[in-house]
Motif scaffolding. Sequence first.
Motif, PDB file in Angstrom:
ATOM      1  N   LEU A 131       0.852  -1.196   0.000  1.00  0.00           N
ATOM      2  CA  LEU A 131       0.000   0.000   0.000  1.00  0.00           C
ATOM      3  C   LEU A 131       0.885   1.242   0.000  1.00  0.00           C
ATOM      4  CD1 LEU A 131      -2.789  -0.898   2.570  1.00  0.00           C
ATOM      5  CD2 LEU A 131      -3.149  -0.221   0.198  1.00  0.00           C
ATOM      6  N   SER A 132       0.771   2.049  -1.045  1.00  0.00           N
ATOM      7  CA  SER A 132       1.507   3.320  -1.074  1.00  0.00           C
ATOM      8  C   SER A 132       0.789   4.324  -0.189  1.00  0.00           C
ATOM      9  CB  SER A 132       1.563   3.856  -2.507  1.00  0.00           C
ATOM     10  OG  SER A 132       0.253   4.186  -2.922  1.00  0.00           O
ATOM     11  N   ASN A 133       1.461   5.422   0.093  1.00  0.00           N
ATOM     12  CA  ASN A 133       0.845   6.488   0.877  1.00  0.00           C
ATOM     13  C   ASN A 133      -0.422   6.998   0.181  1.00  0.00           C
ATOM     14  OD1 ASN A 133       0.647   9.563   1.722  1.00  0.00           O
ATOM     15  ND2 ASN A 133       1.786   8.494   3.336  1.00  0.00           N
ATOM     16  N   GLY A 134      -0.346   7.109  -1.144  1.00  0.00           N
ATOM     17  CA  GLY A 134      -1.511   7.578  -1.893  1.00  0.00           C
ATOM     18  C   GLY A 134      -2.669   6.602  -1.816  1.00  0.00           C
ATOM     19  N   GLU A 135      -2.358   5.314  -1.878  1.00  0.00           N
ATOM     20  CA  GLU A 135      -3.404   4.290  -1.759  1.00  0.00           C
ATOM     21  C   GLU A 135      -4.063   4.360  -0.381  1.00  0.00           C
ATOM     22  OE1 GLU A 135      -4.937   1.876  -3.373  1.00  0.00           O
ATOM     23  OE2 GLU A 135      -3.814   1.509  -5.205  1.00  0.00           O
ATOM     24  N   ILE A 136      -3.246   4.502   0.644  1.00  0.00           N
ATOM     25  CA  ILE A 136      -3.796   4.570   2.003  1.00  0.00           C
ATOM     26  C   ILE A 136      -4.714   5.780   2.136  1.00  0.00           C
ATOM     27  CG2 ILE A 136      -3.208   5.017   4.424  1.00  0.00           C
ATOM     28  CD1 ILE A 136      -0.675   3.277   3.944  1.00  0.00           C
ATOM     29  N   ARG A 137      -4.278   6.918   1.637  1.00  0.00           N
ATOM     30  CA  ARG A 137      -5.092   8.136   1.762  1.00  0.00           C
ATOM     31  C   ARG A 137      -6.406   8.011   0.993  1.00  0.00           C
ATOM     32  NH1 ARG A 137      -2.371  12.854   3.767  1.00  0.00           N
ATOM     33  NH2 ARG A 137      -0.325  12.244   4.533  1.00  0.00           N
ATOM     34  N   GLU A 138      -6.349   7.427  -0.207  1.00  0.00           N
ATOM     35  CA  GLU A 138      -7.578   7.241  -0.972  1.00  0.00           C
ATOM     36  C   GLU A 138      -8.527   6.273  -0.257  1.00  0.00           C
ATOM     37  OE1 GLU A 138      -9.180   8.457  -3.414  1.00  0.00           O
ATOM     38  OE2 GLU A 138     -10.673   6.855  -3.577  1.00  0.00           O
ATOM     39  N   ARG A 139      -7.979   5.153   0.191  1.00  0.00           N
ATOM     40  CA  ARG A 139      -8.825   4.127   0.806  1.00  0.00           C
ATOM     41  C   ARG A 139      -9.381   4.583   2.162  1.00  0.00           C
ATOM     42  NH1 ARG A 139      -7.733  -1.373  -1.383  1.00  0.00           N
ATOM     43  NH2 ARG A 139      -6.394  -1.117  -3.187  1.00  0.00           N
ATOM     44  N   MET A 140      -8.728   5.545   2.781  1.00  0.00           N
ATOM     45  CA  MET A 140      -9.201   6.058   4.075  1.00  0.00           C
ATOM     46  C   MET A 140      -9.932   7.396   3.920  1.00  0.00           C
ATOM     47  SD  MET A 140      -8.457   3.905   6.450  1.00  0.00           S
ATOM     48  CE  MET A 140      -8.636   4.922   7.927  1.00  0.00           C
ATOM     49  N   SER A 141     -10.273   7.766   2.680  1.00  0.00           N
ATOM     50  CA  SER A 141     -10.822   9.108   2.455  1.00  0.00           C
ATOM     51  C   SER A 141     -12.226   9.283   3.034  1.00  0.00           C
ATOM     52  CB  SER A 141     -10.812   9.447   0.962  1.00  0.00           C
ATOM     53  OG  SER A 141     -11.583   8.492   0.247  1.00  0.00           O
ATOM     54  N   GLY A 142     -12.864   8.213   3.433  1.00  0.00           N
ATOM     55  CA  GLY A 142     -14.179   8.333   4.068  1.00  0.00           C
ATOM     56  C   GLY A 142     -14.104   8.656   5.549  1.00  0.00           C
ATOM     57  N   ASN A 143     -12.901   8.719   6.079  1.00  0.00           N
ATOM     58  CA  ASN A 143     -12.716   9.034   7.503  1.00  0.00           C
ATOM     59  C   ASN A 143     -12.054  10.390   7.638  1.00  0.00           C
ATOM     60  OD1 ASN A 143     -12.756   5.873   7.440  1.00  0.00           O
ATOM     61  ND2 ASN A 143     -13.201   6.474   9.541  1.00  0.00           N
ATOM     62  N   LEU A 144     -12.823  11.363   8.086  1.00  0.00           N
ATOM     63  CA  LEU A 144     -12.303  12.718   8.226  1.00  0.00           C
ATOM     64  C   LEU A 144     -11.686  12.914   9.608  1.00  0.00           C
ATOM     65  CD1 LEU A 144     -15.212  14.729   6.563  1.00  0.00           C
ATOM     66  CD2 LEU A 144     -13.264  13.581   5.494  1.00  0.00           C
ATOM     67  N   CYS A 145     -10.705  13.824   9.658  1.00  0.00           N
ATOM     68  CA  CYS A 145     -10.079  14.175  10.933  1.00  0.00           C
ATOM     69  C   CYS A 145     -10.054  15.690  11.029  1.00  0.00           C
ATOM     70  CB  CYS A 145      -8.652  13.618  11.013  1.00  0.00           C
ATOM     71  SG  CYS A 145      -7.771  14.171  12.493  1.00  0.00           S
ATOM     72  N   ARG A 146     -10.879  16.216  11.911  1.00  0.00           N
ATOM     73  CA  ARG A 146     -10.983  17.672  12.041  1.00  0.00           C
ATOM     74  C   ARG A 146      -9.670  18.276  12.522  1.00  0.00           C
ATOM     75  NH1 ARG A 146     -15.565  21.199  12.660  1.00  0.00           N
ATOM     76  NH2 ARG A 146     -14.681  23.224  12.114  1.00  0.00           N
ATOM     77  N   CYS A 147      -8.858  17.498  13.237  1.00  0.00           N
ATOM     78  CA  CYS A 147      -7.570  17.996  13.723  1.00  0.00           C
ATOM     79  C   CYS A 147      -6.485  17.951  12.646  1.00  0.00           C
ATOM     80  CB  CYS A 147      -7.106  17.192  14.925  1.00  0.00           C
ATOM     81  SG  CYS A 147      -8.202  17.267  16.335  1.00  0.00           S
ATOM     82  N   GLY A 148      -6.770  17.299  11.536  1.00  0.00           N
ATOM     83  CA  GLY A 148      -5.789  17.238  10.461  1.00  0.00           C
ATOM     84  C   GLY A 148      -4.602  16.352  10.762  1.00  0.00           C
TER      85      GLY A 148
END
Length: 162
Positions: A131-148
């Motif tokens: 899993l690349s960093n980009g893959e992880i970010r895409e696959r986790m894009s349904g989970n928001l983090c208000r703190c960033g």
Amino acid sequence: MVEVRIRVNGTTEVVDLEPRVSLLDALREQLGLTGTKKGCNQGACGACTVLVDGERINSCLTLAVQYSGREITTIEGVDHPLQAAFVKNDGFQCGYCTSGQICSAIGMLAEHDAGMPSAVTEHLCAPETELSNGEIRERMSGNLCRCGAYNGIADSIQEVTR
Ligand code: FES
Ligand code: FES
């Protein structure tokens, strides 16, 4: 009111509730499992993510009666290296999104192991094994983090895939 048998974290609980009650509200208010968080209550933030038979779902969008007898896992039932990785890599700040992030990541890793591609997977017939960093970010894009805390979240997930 209807009687619903909810199997959660290895034990079966029997609760009386109205058929319109969401799984999220049943977990938090009937069963006292407040680790699962209510953010938007409309499927947009992922804070309410739990695992059902190993698959991640938004519990705010589901009715508790639909999941009678299914194997539900909330953060209280999770024992996974991701938890230590989140601590080590600063994968959270306030922590409100964290239980959803961790449950979602566990489901996401299972999806990847099963060969499911994402929107950024280049070769759909042969998804990358790592899993690349980009893959992880895409696959986790349904989970928001208000703190960033996205960098720490992605680093934490990457760490357990190595
Ligand atoms: Fe369920 Fe936001 S509370 S997706
Ligand atoms: Fe605060 Fe994610 S750690 S919302």
